[in-house]
Motif scaffolding. Structure first.
Motif, PDB file in Angstrom:
ATOM      1  N   UNK A  24       0.523 -16.551  13.055  1.00  0.00           N
ATOM      2  CA  UNK A  24      -0.257 -15.329  12.833  1.00  0.00           C
ATOM      3  C   UNK A  24      -0.569 -15.164  11.358  1.00  0.00           C
ATOM      4  N   UNK A  25      -1.823 -15.333  10.971  1.00  0.00           N
ATOM      5  CA  UNK A  25      -2.235 -15.065   9.603  1.00  0.00           C
ATOM      6  C   UNK A  25      -2.362 -13.559   9.418  1.00  0.00           C
ATOM      7  N   UNK A  26      -2.092 -13.087   8.202  1.00  0.00           N
ATOM      8  CA  UNK A  26      -2.163 -11.659   7.927  1.00  0.00           C
ATOM      9  C   UNK A  26      -3.616 -11.230   7.787  1.00  0.00           C
ATOM     10  N   UNK A  27      -4.061 -10.358   8.663  1.00  0.00           N
ATOM     11  CA  UNK A  27      -5.437  -9.873   8.632  1.00  0.00           C
ATOM     12  C   UNK A  27      -5.486  -8.538   7.911  1.00  0.00           C
ATOM     13  N   UNK A  28      -6.700  -8.038   7.567  1.00  0.00           N
ATOM     14  CA  UNK A  28      -6.779  -6.734   6.900  1.00  0.00           C
ATOM     15  C   UNK A  28      -6.123  -5.610   7.687  1.00  0.00           C
ATOM     16  N   UNK A  29      -6.040  -5.749   9.013  1.00  0.00           N
ATOM     17  CA  UNK A  29      -5.432  -4.673   9.796  1.00  0.00           C
ATOM     18  C   UNK A  29      -3.914  -4.699   9.741  1.00  0.00           C
ATOM     19  N   UNK A  30      -3.314  -5.853   9.435  1.00  0.00           N
ATOM     20  CA  UNK A  30      -1.859  -5.945   9.339  1.00  0.00           C
ATOM     21  C   UNK A  30      -1.374  -6.058   7.906  1.00  0.00           C
ATOM     22  N   UNK A  31      -2.269  -6.338   6.959  1.00  0.00           N
ATOM     23  CA  UNK A  31      -1.886  -6.490   5.557  1.00  0.00           C
ATOM     24  C   UNK A  31      -1.532  -5.141   4.948  1.00  0.00           C
ATOM     25  N   UNK A  32      -0.673  -5.179   3.939  1.00  0.00           N
ATOM     26  CA  UNK A  32      -0.448  -3.980   3.155  1.00  0.00           C
ATOM     27  C   UNK A  32      -1.638  -3.766   2.231  1.00  0.00           C
ATOM     28  N   UNK A  33      -2.135  -2.550   2.201  1.00  0.00           N
ATOM     29  CA  UNK A  33      -3.268  -2.183   1.359  1.00  0.00           C
ATOM     30  C   UNK A  33      -2.859  -0.923   0.603  1.00  0.00           C
ATOM     31  N   UNK A  34      -2.444  -1.081  -0.635  1.00  0.00           N
ATOM     32  CA  UNK A  34      -1.831   0.033  -1.339  1.00  0.00           C
ATOM     33  C   UNK A  34      -2.503   0.379  -2.647  1.00  0.00           C
ATOM     34  N   UNK A  35      -2.101   1.532  -3.188  1.00  0.00           N
ATOM     35  CA  UNK A  35      -2.513   1.894  -4.543  1.00  0.00           C
ATOM     36  C   UNK A  35      -1.350   2.572  -5.242  1.00  0.00           C
ATOM     37  N   UNK A  36      -1.274   2.308  -6.539  1.00  0.00           N
ATOM     38  CA  UNK A  36      -0.281   2.959  -7.378  1.00  0.00           C
ATOM     39  C   UNK A  36      -0.797   4.321  -7.826  1.00  0.00           C
ATOM     40  N   UNK A  37       0.094   5.301  -7.833  1.00  0.00           N
ATOM     41  CA  UNK A  37      -0.199   6.632  -8.378  1.00  0.00           C
ATOM     42  C   UNK A  37       0.786   6.855  -9.519  1.00  0.00           C
ATOM     43  N   UNK A  38       0.295   6.710 -10.748  1.00  0.00           N
ATOM     44  CA  UNK A  38       1.153   6.789 -11.916  1.00  0.00           C
ATOM     45  C   UNK A  38       1.303   8.208 -12.423  1.00  0.00           C
ATOM     46  N   UNK A  39       2.495   8.497 -12.991  1.00  0.00           N
ATOM     47  CA  UNK A  39       2.789   9.828 -13.530  1.00  0.00           C
ATOM     48  C   UNK A  39       2.954   9.813 -15.044  1.00  0.00           C
ATOM     49  N   UNK A  40       3.501   8.716 -15.596  1.00  0.00           N
ATOM     50  CA  UNK A  40       3.722   8.682 -17.037  1.00  0.00           C
ATOM     51  C   UNK A  40       2.384   8.834 -17.761  1.00  0.00           C
ATOM     52  N   UNK A  41       2.372   9.670 -18.792  1.00  0.00           N
ATOM     53  CA  UNK A  41       1.135  10.007 -19.518  1.00  0.00           C
ATOM     54  C   UNK A  41       0.095  10.643 -18.586  1.00  0.00           C
ATOM     55  N   UNK A  42       0.555  11.105 -17.406  1.00  0.00           N
ATOM     56  CA  UNK A  42      -0.351  11.734 -16.438  1.00  0.00           C
ATOM     57  C   UNK A  42      -1.540  10.835 -16.115  1.00  0.00           C
ATOM     58  N   UNK A  43      -1.235   9.550 -15.912  1.00  0.00           N
ATOM     59  CA  UNK A  43      -2.271   8.562 -15.601  1.00  0.00           C
ATOM     60  C   UNK A  43      -3.086   8.991 -14.388  1.00  0.00           C
TER      61      UNK A  43
END
Length: 406
Positions: free
Chosen positions: A35-54
């Motif tokens: 089973x290859x990882x498809x877009x539906x099973x892949x992790x799709x994330x984003x960072x939400x930074x707090x330091x310097x209120x990024x």
């Protein structure tokens, strides 16, 4: 294989079997395939930074309602981009975004260190993410105490003021000393309080362990080495051992407390260059192994992390750190292990930095990833960039890779 690695292997085998079964039922692969990882099973994330209120809050001292409104908007943005996970910084500078018995409330949150914001931001953030079907990974910076070097600016009850012997100043910032056993125990305890008290999906560390080197400035830990160096003759080996101690201890304690919580690290993208070590990558940039004493390849090989998310913040064809050289290197590194590989993507550079003016660069990265089945997803840095400088680039990513992801 130790007990923790055995448990992790069982979890990974069960997950892979489930994904493969679904793929077979959908006619995506034959029963003899993998089973290859498809877009539906892949992790799709984003960072939400707090330091310097990024990213969040956009500035310190917002009202609770303003903070909640901003955060909800970031999560809605993640959903619109077909993402399924957020990595939120909750301990940016030896402080807390939850009522911690060990550390003060963060001034990035309230504008005044130690000031109660009037609600529990971490509980709110976890609940809001789960309400939208997003995984919530709590992001901790282990050793940075402050982005300045003046201890008197910390609240009197701050552990760094109570224990000044735990800290050192380096290049204008204040850090806990990773070579002190009591510091590693304290940091682990601060993180574990959040693990035990909140329904988080993951514990996430970034790339900051020992500070990044400043020209001509030596880390002031020779006295610590003299007291705690043990059998080490090389201070660099000892520093790497100190970082290894924190990583392996967190791996053990996180999974002992909550076996379902995943532990991962997002290291600097180059472990070692092949000019320094034949096992290294075909690159010529700064090495995490020798510059910040982070032996990221060892963490994978030892099974101390559930996932590794190297920050591959370079474009395809970069002369010193080619994205097209680093992805296959990291793929080989995780091959044969139970560690998943996510790629840290430089959305903050899209659209403006040299080599990043083509709005299709980010999408090209994900296209290249398809040739390496060991890549299990991507995390974009960071949330604000996805709606500003990288907006066009992210639209391309969604249209070309995530259109059918849910």
């Amino acid at each position: 294989m130790n007990r923790e690695q055995g448990v992790r292997r069982i979890r990974a085998d069960v997950l892979c079997l489930a994904l493969a079964s679904v793929a077979v039922l959908l006619g995506l692969i034959g029963t003899g395939g993998a089973a290859a990882r498809s877009p539906t099973t892949a992790l799709r994330g984003m960072w939400i930074g707090a330091v310097h209120n990024i990213d969040w809050p956009s500035r310190p001292g917002l009202t609770p309602q303003q903070q909640r409104t901003e955060y909800r908007a970031l999560l809605d943005q993640a959903v619109d981009h077909r993402l399924n996970a957020v990595f939120v910084q909750v301990r940016p500078t030896a402080d807390a975004f939850w009522p911690s018995p060990r550390e003060p409330w963060s001034h990035w949150l309230t504008g005044e260190q130690g000031r109660d914001p009037g609600y529990d931001p971490l509980r709110f953030m976890v609940d809001e993410a789960h309400r939208r079907g997003l995984e919530f990974h709590a992001w901790f910076n282990p050793y940075r105490v402050s982005t300045h070097a003046d201890p008197s600016r910390l609240v009197p009850e701050h552990p760094a003021r109570q224990h000044p012997e735990w800290t050192f100043e380096y290049d204008g910032q204040l850090y806990y000393d990773p070579g002190l056993p009591e510091v590693r125990e304290f940091v682990t305890g601060a993180i574990m309080h959040a693990v035990r008290g909140y329904d988080i999906d993951g514990v996430h560390l970034d790339d900051y362990f020992y500070p990044y080197p400043a020209d001509g400035v030596e880390i002031p830990d020779r006295d610590t080495f003299a007291r705690h160096g043990g059998g080490f003759t090389d201070i660099a080996d000892w520093r790497r051992h100190n970082v290894d101690q924190l990583v392996s201890t967190l791996d053990r304690e996180v999974h002992a407390a909550k076996p379902g919580v995943r532990f991962g690290i997002s290291p600097f993208g180059i472990w070692r260059n092949d000019s320094s070590d034949p096992a290294g990558s075909a690159t010529s940039g700064l090495e995490s192994y020798s510059a910040i004493y982070a032996d990221s390849r060892k963490w994978v090989r030892e099974g101390w992390v559930d996932y590794i998310a190297p920050q591959l913040y370079w474009y395809i064809g970069h002369p010193a750190a080619d994205y097209a050289a680093l992805v296959p290197w990291w793929h080989r590194t995780v091959d044969g292990t139970d560690v998943e590989l996510y790629i840290g993507q430089a959305a903050h550079r899209a659209g403006s930095s040299p080599g990043w003016t083509d709005p299709g660069e980010l999408s090209a990265h994900l296209t290249l990833n398809r040739d390496h089945p060991g890549v299990s997803g991507d995390i974009f840095f960071s949330a604000t960039s996805l709606r500003t400088n990288a907006a066009e680039a992210m639209d391309r990513v969604v249209a070309e890779h995530y259109q059918h992801a849910r």
